[in-house]
Design a protein around this motif. Sequence first.
Motif, PDB file in Angstrom:
ATOM      1  N   HIS A  94       8.233 -48.305 -34.645  1.00 53.82           N
ATOM      2  CA  HIS A  94       9.203 -47.839 -33.934  1.00 53.82           C
ATOM      3  C   HIS A  94       9.266 -48.096 -33.115  1.00 53.82           C
ATOM      4  CE1 HIS A  94       8.947 -43.431 -32.743  1.00 53.82           C
ATOM      5  NE2 HIS A  94       7.497 -43.963 -33.484  1.00 53.82           N
ATOM      6  N   ASN A 138       4.326 -41.640 -39.117  1.00 52.94           N
ATOM      7  CA  ASN A 138       5.519 -42.634 -39.525  1.00 52.94           C
ATOM      8  C   ASN A 138       5.744 -42.654 -41.360  1.00 52.94           C
ATOM      9  OD1 ASN A 138       6.096 -41.908 -37.210  1.00 52.94           O
ATOM     10  ND2 ASN A 138       5.831 -43.898 -36.081  1.00 52.94           N
ATOM     11  N   PHE A 139       4.740 -42.924 -41.913  1.00 54.46           N
ATOM     12  CA  PHE A 139       4.928 -43.837 -43.038  1.00 54.46           C
ATOM     13  C   PHE A 139       5.348 -42.441 -44.200  1.00 54.46           C
ATOM     14  CE2 PHE A 139       3.670 -47.165 -40.788  1.00 54.46           C
ATOM     15  CZ  PHE A 139       4.607 -47.541 -40.248  1.00 54.46           C
ATOM     16  N   THR A 151       4.201 -39.953 -27.069  1.00 60.18           N
ATOM     17  CA  THR A 151       6.052 -40.512 -27.318  1.00 60.18           C
ATOM     18  C   THR A 151       6.761 -39.699 -27.071  1.00 60.18           C
ATOM     19  OG1 THR A 151       4.312 -41.399 -28.787  1.00 60.18           O
ATOM     20  CG2 THR A 151       6.442 -41.440 -30.005  1.00 60.18           C
ATOM     21  N   ARG A 152       6.723 -37.984 -27.595  1.00 60.25           N
ATOM     22  CA  ARG A 152       7.406 -36.733 -27.541  1.00 60.25           C
ATOM     23  C   ARG A 152       7.255 -36.526 -25.589  1.00 60.25           C
ATOM     24  NH1 ARG A 152       6.992 -39.281 -32.717  1.00 60.25           N
ATOM     25  NH2 ARG A 152       9.042 -39.792 -33.464  1.00 60.25           N
ATOM     26  N   GLY A 201      10.158 -46.661 -29.556  1.00 60.17           N
ATOM     27  CA  GLY A 201       9.800 -45.712 -29.316  1.00 60.17           C
ATOM     28  C   GLY A 201       8.196 -45.050 -28.908  1.00 60.17           C
ATOM     29  N   GLY A 241       1.890 -39.999 -32.329  1.00 59.62           N
ATOM     30  CA  GLY A 241       2.497 -39.225 -31.335  1.00 59.62           C
ATOM     31  C   GLY A 241       3.957 -38.246 -32.112  1.00 59.62           C
ATOM     32  N   TRP A 242       3.381 -37.359 -33.032  1.00 62.71           N
ATOM     33  CA  TRP A 242       3.917 -35.969 -34.080  1.00 62.71           C
ATOM     34  C   TRP A 242       3.083 -34.339 -33.291  1.00 62.71           C
ATOM     35  CZ3 TRP A 242       5.765 -35.812 -39.325  1.00 62.71           C
ATOM     36  CH2 TRP A 242       6.517 -36.969 -39.941  1.00 62.71           C
TER      37      TRP A 242
END
Lengths: 317, 317
Positions: free
Chosen positions: B254, B152-153, B220-221, B256, B190-191
């Motif tokens: 985040h 995420n970063f 996550t997704r 989520g 969660g990627w």
Amino acid sequence: MSDLPKRVDIHEEGPREGIQISSRALATEDKVRFIEALAETGVAEVNCVSFVNPKRVPNMADAEAVAAQLSKQDGVRYSGLWLNRGGFERALRSGLDLAGLILLSASEAFSIANTGKGTEDTIAEQRAMLARYSEASIPVEWASIMTAFGCNFGGDVPVSSVVSMAAKAVDLAAEQGIVLRGIRLADTVGWATPASIEKVVSAVRERWPSLRVGLHLHDTRGCGVANAYAGLRFGVDQFDSSCAGLGGCPFAGHKGAAGNVCTEDLVFMCEEMGVSTGVNLDRMIECAQMAEEIFGAPLPGKVMHAGTLARFRKAGS
Amino acid sequence: MSDLPKRVDIHEEGPREGIQISSRALATEDKVRFIEALAETGVAEVNCVSFVNPKRVPNMADAEAVAAQLSKQDGVRYSGLWLNRGGFERALRSGLDLAGLILLSASEAFSIANTGKGTEDTIAEQRAMLARYSEASIPVEWASIMTAFGCNFGGDVPVSSVVSMAAKAVDLAAEQGIVLRGIRLADTVGWATPASIEKVVSAVRERWPSLRVGLHLHDTRGCGVANAYAGLRFGVDQFDSSCAGLGGCPFAGHKGAAGNVCTEDLVFMCEEMGVSTGVNLDRMIECAQMAEEIFGAPLPGKVMHAGTLARFRKAGS
């Protein structure tokens, strides 16, 4: 990953699958705005309503009103479901985009529990329906085989039973001079795993190499997206799915027959893997958020809550 | 399906991942009975607590009390997590089954955001920790590479960065005369999709054919179970997962960053495909139901709500 299809068609089932199982009475105008929003996401088809007995499915009592109030976009099929002749005649008057479907169950026990008819009676009924579709100039392109991966009434379903039932569908079509475009395999009550998807899909593809194979998946036991991935690996290029993971079969014999595989989660996976769906993921997430508002409850979709990766990619670039 | 492993080890992360993120203050006795029930399911390891700053993670302030009150079963590892020297010293006094882990991040941006340290400083810190483990006679068998599938970063993480970071871990171990048993790849935020799982896992296996590969997956997704399946296809034989789908990383940037892949859903898929987990699915479902009671909220697991297929197979036979 070169064996994945370049492009898949998504049929959005949320309005039908989700609304028919909802215990909350939904307003016609909410159903209409949900369908209209879904039609703007890029999905190939939105299954809008089912023409079934309103005493069994009260939320579908306004099916005709929903169909009549839709403002339609070009390039999207607005379909409906029916299970018998009476339902079809209602659908025919509704102005929706009808296509006949040959609908059989791989498990006779499910067929009897679901409709009161065994395999032979179901085939006779489907033959009569095909004649009626022909008379009404309604195209027939797909057959759908329910309980293709297991049955709550009949237990495990052998691969040979699925192939045999698909052969009956192909034969039924041929009797009417119809060449099917594809066979849709339905995990009606959520028994499939990636292993059984591989076995059944590869058997069907081997027998009918020129037919497309579609999957109608439920996420009853958490394997929905994994099963879609297994299908992709074996050339499945059409999926039924539900925005926000709405849905479930009210007649499946147990209350845990939870939602269809979630559209935006499926779209996320496909697009991240380079499989084009034609669906705008951000718009589909907005539809899922609208569904939570309309249904007044948290819904099981994941990407709708976590968001896409776009903002992180931007931050990281 | 002959390429799937015959057997996988499940490490249960629910007590640590789930409780650390819970905004509800949980009673020590509830944490203890949850861990004790999980230890009776047949999982190889239960990650019980984290020794982290109680100001950042108030629900872990009683980590020592939880560890002290456990009635332990033979054949299960009761592990704990620490992120620095202070945490390790607390863990060492707790009486839990400690194993040192070489912990690196494939994304330096995540490392900096998570711990304030870049890659070189992290490696120096890990080197010091390894020396301390050796001094305390704590075994080191695995390295874990965080953000191995995206960050995420920092955005997308190249496969080469993961392999390069895994090589640093292997080298660090070798400096101390340690031969690692395996490398755990963590989809921390969660990627991952099945395609990226395949790419990264196959690159790591190709480079180190004799090492086991584990996966720490978040759902996550919605791809959690699909990613586990992709891992199984490439020989992954160890999974971190959370009963009832508990969990999430409180520092992931985040809200989520939802739960780990759900243990009972993963066990269902594996066992149905002939991959032995050693876990009693019915008992794990009972633990998931206990978790809903303790956490006072519906949890995302699917099989816990739908049930297994056993009763339907019985009815259908």
